[in-house]
Write an enzyme that holds these catalytic residues in place. Structure first.
Site, short mmCIF file in Angstrom:
data_model
loop_
_atom_site.label_atom_id
_atom_site.label_comp_id
_atom_site.label_asym_id
_atom_site.label_seq_id
_atom_site.Cartn_x
_atom_site.Cartn_y
_atom_site.Cartn_z
N SER A 135 0.87 -1.17 0.00
CA SER A 135 0.00 0.00 0.00
C SER A 135 0.91 1.22 0.00
O SER A 135 1.68 1.41 0.94
CB SER A 135 -0.86 -0.04 1.26
OG SER A 135 -1.60 1.16 1.39
N LYS A 161 -1.04 -1.11 -4.45
CA LYS A 161 -2.23 -0.31 -4.12
C LYS A 161 -1.74 1.10 -3.86
O LYS A 161 -0.72 1.29 -3.20
CB LYS A 161 -2.88 -0.92 -2.88
CG LYS A 161 -3.71 0.02 -2.00
CD LYS A 161 -4.44 -0.76 -0.93
CE LYS A 161 -4.62 0.04 0.36
NZ LYS A 161 -5.29 -0.75 1.42
N LYS A 163 -2.97 5.01 -2.49
CA LYS A 163 -4.00 5.79 -1.81
C LYS A 163 -4.43 6.91 -2.74
O LYS A 163 -3.58 7.53 -3.40
CB LYS A 163 -3.43 6.37 -0.52
CG LYS A 163 -3.06 5.32 0.51
CD LYS A 163 -4.30 4.64 1.07
CE LYS A 163 -3.95 3.76 2.25
NZ LYS A 163 -5.16 3.14 2.83
N ASP A 188 -7.17 2.87 -3.04
CA ASP A 188 -7.89 2.92 -1.76
C ASP A 188 -8.18 4.39 -1.43
O ASP A 188 -7.25 5.19 -1.29
CB ASP A 188 -7.02 2.30 -0.64
CG ASP A 188 -7.74 2.21 0.70
OD1 ASP A 188 -8.90 2.68 0.81
OD2 ASP A 188 -7.13 1.68 1.66
N GLU A 213 -11.04 0.46 -3.25
CA GLU A 213 -11.33 0.16 -1.84
C GLU A 213 -11.97 1.38 -1.18
O GLU A 213 -11.47 2.50 -1.30
CB GLU A 213 -9.99 -0.20 -1.16
CG GLU A 213 -10.11 -0.64 0.29
CD GLU A 213 -8.74 -1.00 0.87
OE1 GLU A 213 -7.76 -1.18 0.10
OE2 GLU A 213 -8.64 -1.08 2.11
N ASP A 238 -13.62 -1.81 3.26
CA ASP A 238 -12.68 -1.91 4.39
C ASP A 238 -13.41 -1.32 5.61
O ASP A 238 -14.06 -2.05 6.37
CB ASP A 238 -11.39 -1.16 4.02
CG ASP A 238 -10.38 -1.05 5.16
OD1 ASP A 238 -10.66 -1.52 6.27
OD2 ASP A 238 -9.30 -0.46 4.94
N LYS A 262 -9.55 -7.19 8.34
CA LYS A 262 -8.59 -6.75 9.36
C LYS A 262 -9.18 -7.20 10.69
O LYS A 262 -10.26 -6.74 11.06
CB LYS A 262 -8.48 -5.21 9.38
CG LYS A 262 -7.85 -4.60 8.14
CD LYS A 262 -7.86 -3.08 8.21
CE LYS A 262 -7.22 -2.48 6.97
NZ LYS A 262 -7.37 -1.01 6.93
N GLY A 290 -3.91 -4.15 6.15
CA GLY A 290 -2.81 -3.83 7.07
C GLY A 290 -3.08 -2.50 7.74
O GLY A 290 -3.84 -1.68 7.22
O1 OSB Z 1 -7.09 1.73 4.65
O2 OSB Z 1 -6.00 -0.02 4.41
C1 OSB Z 1 -6.12 1.08 4.93
C2 OSB Z 1 -2.99 1.96 6.93
C3 OSB Z 1 -3.56 2.55 8.03
C4 OSB Z 1 -4.92 2.68 8.10
C5 OSB Z 1 -5.73 2.23 7.07
C6 OSB Z 1 -5.16 1.62 5.95
C7 OSB Z 1 -3.77 1.52 5.88
C8 OSB Z 1 -3.07 0.97 4.73
C9 OSB Z 1 -1.66 0.49 4.96
O3 OSB Z 1 -3.51 0.97 3.60
C10 OSB Z 1 -1.54 -0.97 4.92
C11 OSB Z 1 -0.19 -1.41 5.43
O4 OSB Z 1 0.74 -1.36 4.65
O5 OSB Z 1 -0.10 -1.80 6.61
MG MG Z 2 -8.24 0.59 3.32
#
Ligand code: OSB
Ligand code: MG
Length: 379
Positions: A135, A161, A163, A188, A213, A238, A262, A290
């Site tokens: 991510s 992925k 953001k 995402d 996402e 999510d 999660k 994550g």
């Molecule tokens: O939306 O998936 C998410 C990290 C913190 C809070 C929300 C998210 C995330 C990530 C990072 O996308 C995922 C990772 O590399 O741990």
């Molecule tokens: Mg997410």
């Protein structure tokens, strides 16, 4: 299984690289680490709450409050036939899934360690290696983003992925398709859009993304269903999937075609297994999300990802992308084929470096049945 004593620590660890989402940017990770002791063994659980209530309503301070005042009295000194009984025993406490999950996951680790088996076996896992994706946060420039994508692809990760948020969506996706071709790619939004943006979001359909996402707010199940009718890119939820029940409703409503699991968001491993099984029964693929976990929470995610319906690469990557050093040694590594081995030792199967935990500790409290609440502050 009896939990004789709980220890909570609030830790701070600097991130290797800042992480920016539509919520904002962080450079340090603050999190609670739980240690559950029983029968001469100990299990650990990492709480995925953040400092701020942006990803979810919970924060480290709410989790600390709920665990010390409401969860601990229900689990310390209590006898559980199986760790899957921990979450139901907390039913009177509404919500606070991240707080509940941290304790429940420590109980699973304790259980697996007492049996001398890897956590993956206790959870019902079936694979020895899991597929790893990354991510990538919002960057200061498209050039910076291209550099990150190039590095992660070279490391072997199986999907990228990125953001997105209003103002950082079509352009970065177009740049990646232009420079890197047909790589497995997804986005995402962390709830940054509304249904009014449907026409704009549908322009992402041109880029053959694996999924988008959480485009809309966490409570907007119905709007996600409307949005899915207006775009071909599969929606993955999510933030919205706060419980197994809500997942059932989201699937029935057509609000998503894929679900990110999660454990912290749904209340722990027991609920995650139920969610995994529900999705399998509806042919909804899942992948493991994550939360920038340390090696402890990362190892937990790896064990859960070994269940069969985790058919897409997850946001479970190597330690060195996040912390250097990590709390565990050796750290978690990704192989050149983009997979991570599921640890085979008892419980989480990773070794915590106590001195690093101590050094990162901002606050500590020990709860046992005798001194039902006694606190040791560490500055
Ligand atoms: O939306 O998936 C998410 C990290 C913190 C809070 C929300 C998210 C995330 C990530 C990072 O996308 C995922 C990772 O590399 O741990
Ligand atoms: Mg997410």
């Amino acid at each position: 299984m009896r939990i004789d004593r709980l220890e909570l620590r609030l830790l701070r660890l600097p991130l290797v690289h800042f992480f920016e989402t539509s919520f904002g940017r962080i450079s340090d990770k603050h999190f609670i680490l739980i240690r559950a002791e029983g029968g001469g063994a100990a299990g650990v659980g990492e709480c995925v709450a953040d400092q701020d209530p942006y990803y979810s309503a919970e924060t480290n301070e709410t989790a600390w409050h709920i665990i010390t005042l409401f969860i601990a009295p229900r689990v310390v000194g209590a006898e559980f036939a199986h760790p899957r009984d921990v979450f139901p025993s907390l039913h009177a406490i509404r919500g606070h899934h991240m707080a509940k999950a941290a304790v429940e996951m420590a109980a699973w680790d304790l259980f697996a360690r007492q049996r001398g088996e890897p956590l993956s076996r206790a959870l019902g896992g079936t694979r020895e290696r899991i597929a790893s994706g990354v991510s990538i946060g919002i960057q200061d420039s498209l050039e910076d983003l291209a550099g990150h994508v190039a590095r992660e692809l070279a490391a072997g990760y199986r999907r990228i992925k990125i953001k997105i948020k209003p103002g950082w969506d079509l352009e970065p996706v177009a740049m990646i398709r232009d420079r890197f071709g047909s790589i497995p790619l997804m986005v995402d939004a962390n709830a940054a859009y509304t249904l009014d943006d449907a026409a704009h979001l549908a322009r992402l359909d041109a880029f053959d993304l694996m999924m988008i996402e959480q485009p809309l707010d966490d409570d907007d199940i119905v709007d996600h269903a409307r949005l899915q009718q207006r775009m071909s890119t599969p929606i993955c939820l999510d933030e919205s999937i706060k419980s197994v029940r809500l997942a059932e409703e989201a699937i029935a409503a057509g609000a998503c075609r894929i679900i990110n699991i999660k454990p912290g968001r749904v209340g722990g491993f027991g609920e995650s297994i139920r969610l995994h099984d529900l999705c399998a029964a509806h042919a909804v693929p899942v992948w493991h999300g994550g939360m920038l976990e340390s090696g402890i929470g990362r190892a937990a995610n790896i064990h859960l990802s070994s269940l069969p319906n985790f058919s897409l690469p997850g946001d479970v990557a190597a330690s060195r992308r996040y912390f250097n050093p990590d709390l565990i040694d050796p750290p978690i590594e990704v192989a050149s084929d983009g997979t991570i081995g599921v640890p085979s030792g008892p419980g989480l199967g990773v070794s915590m470096v106590e001195a690093r935990v101590e050094q990162a500790t901002l606050r500590r409290i020990v709860i046992d049945p005798v001194r039902s609440r006694s606190s040791v502050a560490i500055s």
